[in-house]
Design an enzyme around this catalytic site. Sequence first.
Site, PDB file in Angstrom:
ATOM      1  N   ARG A 234      35.346  60.320  27.799  1.00 34.58           N
ATOM      2  CA  ARG A 234      33.995  59.778  27.928  1.00 34.58           C
ATOM      3  C   ARG A 234      33.777  58.726  26.852  1.00 34.58           C
ATOM      4  O   ARG A 234      34.317  58.840  25.746  1.00 34.58           O
ATOM      5  CB  ARG A 234      32.937  60.881  27.747  1.00 34.58           C
ATOM      6  CG  ARG A 234      32.739  61.773  28.949  1.00 34.58           C
ATOM      7  CD  ARG A 234      32.022  61.040  30.092  1.00 34.58           C
ATOM      8  NE  ARG A 234      31.761  61.901  31.226  1.00 34.58           N
ATOM      9  CZ  ARG A 234      32.597  62.068  32.254  1.00 34.58           C
ATOM     10  NH1 ARG A 234      33.742  61.421  32.308  1.00 34.58           N
ATOM     11  NH2 ARG A 234      32.259  62.861  33.262  1.00 34.58           N
ATOM     12  N   HIS A 282      36.071  52.955  34.353  1.00 31.14           N
ATOM     13  CA  HIS A 282      35.847  54.388  34.546  1.00 31.14           C
ATOM     14  C   HIS A 282      36.352  54.854  35.923  1.00 31.14           C
ATOM     15  O   HIS A 282      35.610  55.440  36.714  1.00 31.14           O
ATOM     16  CB  HIS A 282      34.361  54.755  34.373  1.00 31.14           C
ATOM     17  CG  HIS A 282      34.142  56.245  34.239  1.00 31.14           C
ATOM     18  ND1 HIS A 282      33.104  56.789  33.525  1.00 31.14           N
ATOM     19  CD2 HIS A 282      34.825  57.303  34.733  1.00 31.14           C
ATOM     20  CE1 HIS A 282      33.155  58.112  33.588  1.00 31.14           C
ATOM     21  NE2 HIS A 282      34.198  58.446  34.329  1.00 31.14           N
TER      22      HIS A 282
HETATM   23  P1  NDP Z   1      38.552  71.170  30.486  1.00 29.55           P
HETATM   24  O1  NDP Z   1      37.245  71.812  30.197  1.00 29.55           O
HETATM   25  O2  NDP Z   1      39.500  71.855  31.404  1.00 29.55           O
HETATM   26  O3  NDP Z   1      39.348  70.955  29.108  1.00 29.55           O
HETATM   27  C1  NDP Z   1      38.732  70.526  27.945  1.00 29.55           C
HETATM   28  C2  NDP Z   1      39.723  70.667  26.794  1.00 29.55           C
HETATM   29  O4  NDP Z   1      39.124  70.115  25.618  1.00 29.55           O
HETATM   30  C3  NDP Z   1      40.066  72.120  26.490  1.00 29.55           C
HETATM   31  O5  NDP Z   1      41.427  72.246  26.144  1.00 29.55           O
HETATM   32  C4  NDP Z   1      39.199  72.418  25.261  1.00 29.55           C
HETATM   33  O6  NDP Z   1      39.734  73.399  24.388  1.00 29.55           O
HETATM   34  C5  NDP Z   1      39.218  71.067  24.575  1.00 29.55           C
HETATM   35  N1  NDP Z   1      38.082  70.933  23.664  1.00 29.55           N
HETATM   36  C6  NDP Z   1      36.760  70.972  23.950  1.00 29.55           C
HETATM   37  N2  NDP Z   1      36.031  70.858  22.832  1.00 29.55           N
HETATM   38  C7  NDP Z   1      36.915  70.740  21.812  1.00 29.55           C
HETATM   39  C8  NDP Z   1      36.788  70.631  20.415  1.00 29.55           C
HETATM   40  N3  NDP Z   1      35.587  70.583  19.814  1.00 29.55           N
HETATM   41  N4  NDP Z   1      37.917  70.558  19.672  1.00 29.55           N
HETATM   42  C9  NDP Z   1      39.136  70.617  20.252  1.00 29.55           C
HETATM   43  N5  NDP Z   1      39.330  70.729  21.578  1.00 29.55           N
HETATM   44  C10 NDP Z   1      38.231  70.803  22.349  1.00 29.55           C
HETATM   45  O7  NDP Z   1      38.245  69.701  30.975  1.00 29.55           O
HETATM   46  P2  NDP Z   1      39.126  68.757  31.923  1.00 29.55           P
HETATM   47  O8  NDP Z   1      40.501  68.731  31.381  1.00 29.55           O
HETATM   48  O9  NDP Z   1      38.959  69.158  33.342  1.00 29.55           O
HETATM   49  O10 NDP Z   1      38.388  67.351  31.731  1.00 29.55           O
HETATM   50  C11 NDP Z   1      38.293  66.749  30.476  1.00 29.55           C
HETATM   51  C12 NDP Z   1      37.327  65.569  30.513  1.00 29.55           C
HETATM   52  O11 NDP Z   1      37.907  64.459  31.194  1.00 29.55           O
HETATM   53  C13 NDP Z   1      36.025  65.806  31.284  1.00 29.55           C
HETATM   54  O12 NDP Z   1      35.092  66.540  30.509  1.00 29.55           O
HETATM   55  C14 NDP Z   1      35.566  64.400  31.556  1.00 29.55           C
HETATM   56  O13 NDP Z   1      34.717  63.944  30.510  1.00 29.55           O
HETATM   57  C15 NDP Z   1      36.854  63.579  31.553  1.00 29.55           C
HETATM   58  N6  NDP Z   1      37.141  62.996  32.870  1.00 29.55           N
HETATM   59  C16 NDP Z   1      37.230  61.635  32.986  1.00 29.55           C
HETATM   60  C17 NDP Z   1      37.537  61.064  34.196  1.00 29.55           C
HETATM   61  C18 NDP Z   1      37.729  59.591  34.328  1.00 29.55           C
HETATM   62  O14 NDP Z   1      37.896  59.094  35.433  1.00 29.55           O
HETATM   63  N7  NDP Z   1      37.728  58.844  33.227  1.00 29.55           N
HETATM   64  C19 NDP Z   1      37.748  61.874  35.394  1.00 29.55           C
HETATM   65  C20 NDP Z   1      37.652  63.285  35.165  1.00 29.55           C
HETATM   66  C21 NDP Z   1      37.347  63.809  33.943  1.00 29.55           C
HETATM   67  P3  NDP Z   1      39.862  74.945  24.862  1.00 29.55           P
HETATM   68  O15 NDP Z   1      40.907  74.919  25.952  1.00 29.55           O
HETATM   69  O16 NDP Z   1      40.340  75.647  23.662  1.00 29.55           O
HETATM   70  O17 NDP Z   1      38.512  75.337  25.346  1.00 29.55           O
HETATM   71  C1  OXD Z   2      34.549  63.085  36.080  1.00 30.41           C
HETATM   72  C2  OXD Z   2      34.573  61.620  36.109  1.00 30.41           C
HETATM   73  O1  OXD Z   2      34.062  63.664  35.109  1.00 30.41           O
HETATM   74  O2  OXD Z   2      34.849  61.042  37.196  1.00 30.41           O
HETATM   75  O3  OXD Z   2      35.047  63.714  37.040  1.00 30.41           O
HETATM   76  O4  OXD Z   2      34.347  60.992  35.080  1.00 30.41           O
END
Ligand code: NDP
Ligand code: OXD
Length: 319
Positions: A234, A282
Amino acid sequence: MKGALALLITGGTENWAPGRWRERFTRVCPERRVALIPDDAIDPVLVRYAAVWKPKPGALRQFPRLEVIFNLGAGVDAVVADATLPDVPLVRVAVDDLTRRMTEYVVMHVLMHHRRQGYYTGSQHNRVWAPKLQWAARDLRVGVMGLGVLGRDAAQVLARIGFDVAGWSNTPKSVPGIACYAGPQLGEFLARTDVLVCLLPLTPQTRGILNRKTFDRLARDGKLGGPVIINAGRGGLQIEDDILGSLDDGTLAAATLDVFGTEPLPADSPFWAHPKVTLSPHNAADTDPDAISVYVAEQIAAFERGETLTNVVDRKVGY
Ligand code: NDP
Ligand code: OXD
């Protein structure tokens, strides 16, 4: 007739054209009323489910019998920012289709830096035949911030290609082939990273994490002549002035950015023309209406059979 599904979609891009989503949901939910809000008239009392993308703050309050909210993307930051969000389960997207798209994006950009594609594109343009020495993938240390659904898959595919991959998450993890770091081990993780890939969710804890202090802690003895960042999480995760300053003074060698603090990226943003920046609008991983409408319809059917919803967001931590 089963409980109605309301669609509240604000997007403004081709992928998020609301009519496209209504057509898919109508097809996969033939037994229930699907209403696109605000275009379609519906008695709010009939609505039990809402499928949303960036709904207007307060918009979900109009449905007094809402039971589940489905966020149509993986990131829920825009939804949880709404203090008036009804206190019902919030389900996010976690499907193979989205995961594979994100892995494609991450792998493509890591490879572009690794294989110095910018240099070769310039060489072709200038009709110059000047191959440079190429190191092996094992000589490049990639660090993935976020070992969730998306980060874990990207990390594993990068490792399969041969990169030396580490990951950092909130809670300790064990992923075959990946050096796993968690929480306070951030410094160690950064110190062994040449290419930093950010796939974190945007929460109060992660906001602004891609800042100068973070960049200063990255490895400086890698093959790329300086560390590189790739942010597909993000825009709020990055301090944009710090990225520009760090690119200009050599703290960073390059940046690949899919997300920005303000989207669409304003025409006068310095990122557009920066020679060390590769950007995309994005769309690292587009949310596919076919895959996601089926995912939501299946979750609703399971919920109505009394089964547990999956991928429910922990509203306290924000992801
Ligand atoms: P998940 O919730 O599956 O994974 C998030 C990961 O981040 C987990 O491993 C979590 O740790 C870690 N995390 C969260 N907070 C912290 C912190 N404070 N310190 C360290 N690690 C942290 O999310 P997704 O993998 O499904 O998606 C990730 C992000 O990708 C979404 O939130 C979205 O913003 C972005 N996205 C962007 C897209 C684009 O087109 N650009 C499309 C889709 C998503 P733990 O496992 O220990 O909880
Ligand atoms: C998502 C994105 O969060 O598209 O899925 O950014």
